[in-house]
Design a protein around this motif. Sequence first.
Motif, short mmCIF file in Angstrom:
data_model
loop_
_atom_site.label_atom_id
_atom_site.label_comp_id
_atom_site.label_asym_id
_atom_site.label_seq_id
_atom_site.Cartn_x
_atom_site.Cartn_y
_atom_site.Cartn_z
N PRO A 1 -4.40 -17.78 -11.52
CA PRO A 1 -5.31 -16.68 -12.82
C PRO A 1 -5.68 -17.76 -13.77
CG PRO A 1 -3.32 -15.79 -11.78
CD PRO A 1 -3.76 -16.79 -11.31
N PHE B 1 -8.52 -15.91 4.89
CA PHE B 1 -8.90 -14.61 4.85
C PHE B 1 -10.77 -14.53 5.70
CE2 PHE B 1 -5.95 -15.08 1.79
CZ PHE B 1 -4.75 -14.06 2.06
N GLU C 1 1.58 -14.85 -10.17
CA GLU C 1 0.77 -14.64 -10.11
C GLU C 1 -0.56 -16.57 -8.89
OE1 GLU C 1 -3.13 -14.25 -7.85
OE2 GLU C 1 -1.86 -12.71 -7.89
N LYS C 2 0.01 -17.10 -9.90
CA LYS C 2 -0.20 -18.95 -9.92
C LYS C 2 0.60 -19.18 -8.52
CE LYS C 2 0.61 -23.33 -12.06
NZ LYS C 2 1.52 -24.05 -12.85
N SER D 1 -15.99 -6.54 5.68
CA SER D 1 -17.01 -6.43 4.35
C SER D 1 -17.56 -7.67 4.44
CB SER D 1 -16.96 -5.66 3.65
OG SER D 1 -16.43 -6.30 2.30
N LYS E 1 6.03 0.06 2.00
CA LYS E 1 5.47 0.25 1.08
C LYS E 1 5.34 0.87 0.89
CE LYS E 1 2.42 -1.33 -2.33
NZ LYS E 1 2.39 -2.59 -2.94
N LEU F 1 -1.90 -10.54 -0.83
CA LEU F 1 -2.67 -9.70 -2.14
C LEU F 1 -2.17 -9.18 -2.76
CD1 LEU F 1 -6.11 -10.34 0.21
CD2 LEU F 1 -5.57 -11.32 -1.64
N ASP F 2 -1.55 -8.75 -2.00
CA ASP F 2 -0.80 -7.01 -2.73
C ASP F 2 1.10 -7.39 -2.19
OD1 ASP F 2 0.34 -4.58 -3.65
OD2 ASP F 2 -1.06 -3.60 -1.69
N ILE F 3 1.75 -6.73 -3.18
CA ILE F 3 3.38 -6.89 -2.73
C ILE F 3 3.67 -5.92 -2.11
CG2 ILE F 3 5.04 -7.29 -4.16
CD1 ILE F 3 3.59 -7.49 -6.60
N ASN G 1 -2.44 -6.81 3.82
CA ASN G 1 -2.56 -7.67 2.98
C ASN G 1 -1.58 -7.92 2.02
OD1 ASN G 1 -5.54 -6.78 2.40
ND2 ASN G 1 -5.13 -5.04 1.94
N ARG H 1 -1.70 -19.00 -0.52
CA ARG H 1 -3.04 -18.31 0.16
C ARG H 1 -3.57 -19.79 0.57
NH1 ARG H 1 -2.70 -13.94 -3.88
NH2 ARG H 1 -4.37 -14.75 -5.18
N ALA I 1 -0.79 -17.76 -5.38
CA ALA I 1 -2.26 -18.04 -5.50
C ALA I 1 -2.79 -19.55 -4.42
CB ALA I 1 -3.03 -18.84 -6.55
N PHE J 1 -12.73 -11.30 6.37
CA PHE J 1 -13.10 -9.73 5.87
C PHE J 1 -13.77 -9.02 6.72
CE2 PHE J 1 -11.31 -12.01 2.07
CZ PHE J 1 -10.05 -11.37 1.48
N PRO K 1 -4.86 -9.49 -6.70
CA PRO K 1 -6.03 -9.70 -5.83
C PRO K 1 -6.74 -8.51 -5.33
CG PRO K 1 -4.37 -11.16 -6.10
CD PRO K 1 -3.97 -9.98 -6.57
N ILE K 2 -5.61 -8.06 -4.13
CA ILE K 2 -6.60 -6.69 -3.36
C ILE K 2 -6.64 -5.42 -4.04
CG2 ILE K 2 -3.42 -5.07 -3.91
CD1 ILE K 2 -6.68 -5.41 -0.53
N TYR L 1 2.44 3.24 -1.57
CA TYR L 1 1.55 3.56 -3.05
C TYR L 1 1.57 4.64 -3.90
CZ TYR L 1 -1.21 0.33 -0.81
OH TYR L 1 -2.01 -0.58 0.07
#
Lengths: 414, 230
Positions: free
Chosen positions: A325, B87, B74-75, B91, B9, B54-56, B49, B81, B78, B89, A407-408, B11
């Motif tokens: 970040p 990764f 996040e740090k 797309s 998980k 990228l997700d929790i 993810n 990662r 990151a 993807f 990020p996702i 949502y």
Amino acid sequence: MKFLFDSDTWQEIYGSIRKNKVRTVITIIGVLWGIFLLVVLLGAARGMENGFNKLFGNFATNSVFVWTQRTDTPFKGFQEGRRFRLTMNDIEVLKSEYSNEIKLLAPRNQTNNLLVHNFKSGDFRVSGDYPVLDQIQKKQLLYGRFLNDNDILSTAKVTVISEDMYIQLFDKGVNPIGEYLKINSINYKVIGVYKPSNTIDFDGDTAYIPFTTYRKVYNTANRVDWMMITANEGTNIEQMEKDILLTLKGLHKVHPEDKRAFGSVNLGKEIGKVTGFIIGMQFLTWFVGIATLIAGVFAIGNILLITVKERTKEIGIRRALGATPKSIRQQIILESVFLTTVAGMLGIIFGSLVLFLIDAAVSNNDDIPLINPTVNIPIIFIAFATLIVLGTMIGLIPAHMATIVKPIEALREE
Amino acid sequence: MIKIEKLHKSYPIGKDSLHVLKGIDLHIKEGEFVSIMGSSGSGKSTLLNIVGLLDIHDEGDYYLNDQLIKDMNEKKSAILRNKFLGFVFQSFNLISYKTALENVALPLYYKGMSRKERLKVALEYLDKVGLKDWANHLPNELSGGQKQRVAIARALVTKPKVVLADEPTGALDSTTTDSVMDLLKDINDEGMTVFVITHEEEVAEQTKRIVRLKDGVIISDELTKASKAV
Ligand SMILES: Nc1ncnc2c1ncn2[C@@H]1O[C@H](COP(=O)(O)OP(=O)(O)OP(=O)(O)O)[C@@H](O)[C@H]1O
Ligand SMILES: [Mg+2]
């Protein structure tokens, strides 16, 4: 701070700035316009200030002028609308009663006459004056000298003429000093040629002759058309003006409340008005300039925010690849600061250029009171620093927005 | 390498929440080549993810390289990662205004490598995926298969321990699919753990282990013929 000197940081910023051309251009224009306006307005205000300063330049700014008109109130058996004249007696009374306040006092008589030299002639103002005039309104002499006490005592038929009169009445290259010219058919010896100041000047092209000579030639006896008075340092000029007028009203049997009988101008007061106007203009300039600047910076912030949204996906990709970040924030803030800095510098450059052009255009034109329109470097520095600080702060918002989402979520954005 | 225990998980959707992963247990050892299959909406991407940080996740434990992933800021994630994960993807997700070479070099930038060095390394990887000659082209000048190979080069350039691919061949035709799968197989042969989501049986057949997901639970987990052939 290390990242600031990292060529990669700048490579990244260059890439994204080039990518978002519209954003870049709009941002730059916003800030550029703000700082440009600030520079030009401040410069113009300064130029006007300089211009007015010069306008009043060689005039004693603590001057009061007094003349007579017609009464507007009947008093002591006199009808209203009575005409009367200042006299040498008034001058003596004022000199003795206000010896503490008055520094210089110049009684003056003036008329218009035909001036003839050989076969050339012209209609000009003729003024009977004391040498003291030169102290109230400095005369810039091109040749010879101004009137002196000897001329007064000897009622000498001498005259000091203006440059234009010299050009109009004399052949080119002729030394005017010692030449004779006819004023109202009487011969006067030219003793000086002056250049009228291009600042305020109540005389214009005038042939100055000794007051005493004027009195004799025009048979004015005791009469005085008007007078110029300058005050000593520390005198309350407005008060002095009032007191003098009251004394004069007493001497001429004018009602103390008579508003029309005496005309007077307090130069200091007039200058004060102009100064007030200039201060007002400077204030306005700051107000407008700063408001525009802030608007410009907000525009940057807004556009950054929009582009951050547009770039959410890109930011998501970068984060998936390991961007922290902090590095994202740094990049966005640096982009904002970089854009504001570049735009600010361009604004200063264009603003200075315009000031330069204005200066070039008006410097030879005495009709426009605009001289040396400049802006203080420290002021520009402060404006610039403010701009950068604001740019940083405003950049923080989109930078923060870019990093709070997971990020996702950023990646999912289309 | 990857150890997942009783992972849940959900949502939030408005006031309700959608329970997507309902207790996943999954072990992937270093050097494995695993594919996940399952119908649309079964939670494959969600799982990947989470594995990719990228997700929790909500409940359960997730160990990446023996490190418990919990309360990550996040740090830290990151950095993880960047260090462990690559990764790919469906797309592609290339940055449109950067050339193929710059795209591949980007993860190395976040690693702190000097520009000169990372461009050199990136070019090696582009060479590896057969796109050395396309290094200075922008993504929109590349075909889908080429873009995906650039993306793979980008995933590999940091020498990650695990490559995560969410339907890497989903947008490709069968020939390019084969070339991408060959690449992934090569990577796996070099010892990298590869974790792919796919809808295509032929693709899954080329991996060594297929995990099938249905409604948020694993319904089967078996080795393929390809693994036995080795
Ligand atoms: N951010 C989100 N918010 C709410 N619901 C989500 C979110 N992401 C996924 N879902 C839901 O979770 C479920 C699982 O989604 P997921 O993307 O993991 O499925 P998938 O197995 O990858 O499907 P596909 O094969 O179509 O990619 C779906 O029902 C989806 O609608
Ligand atoms: Mg999916």
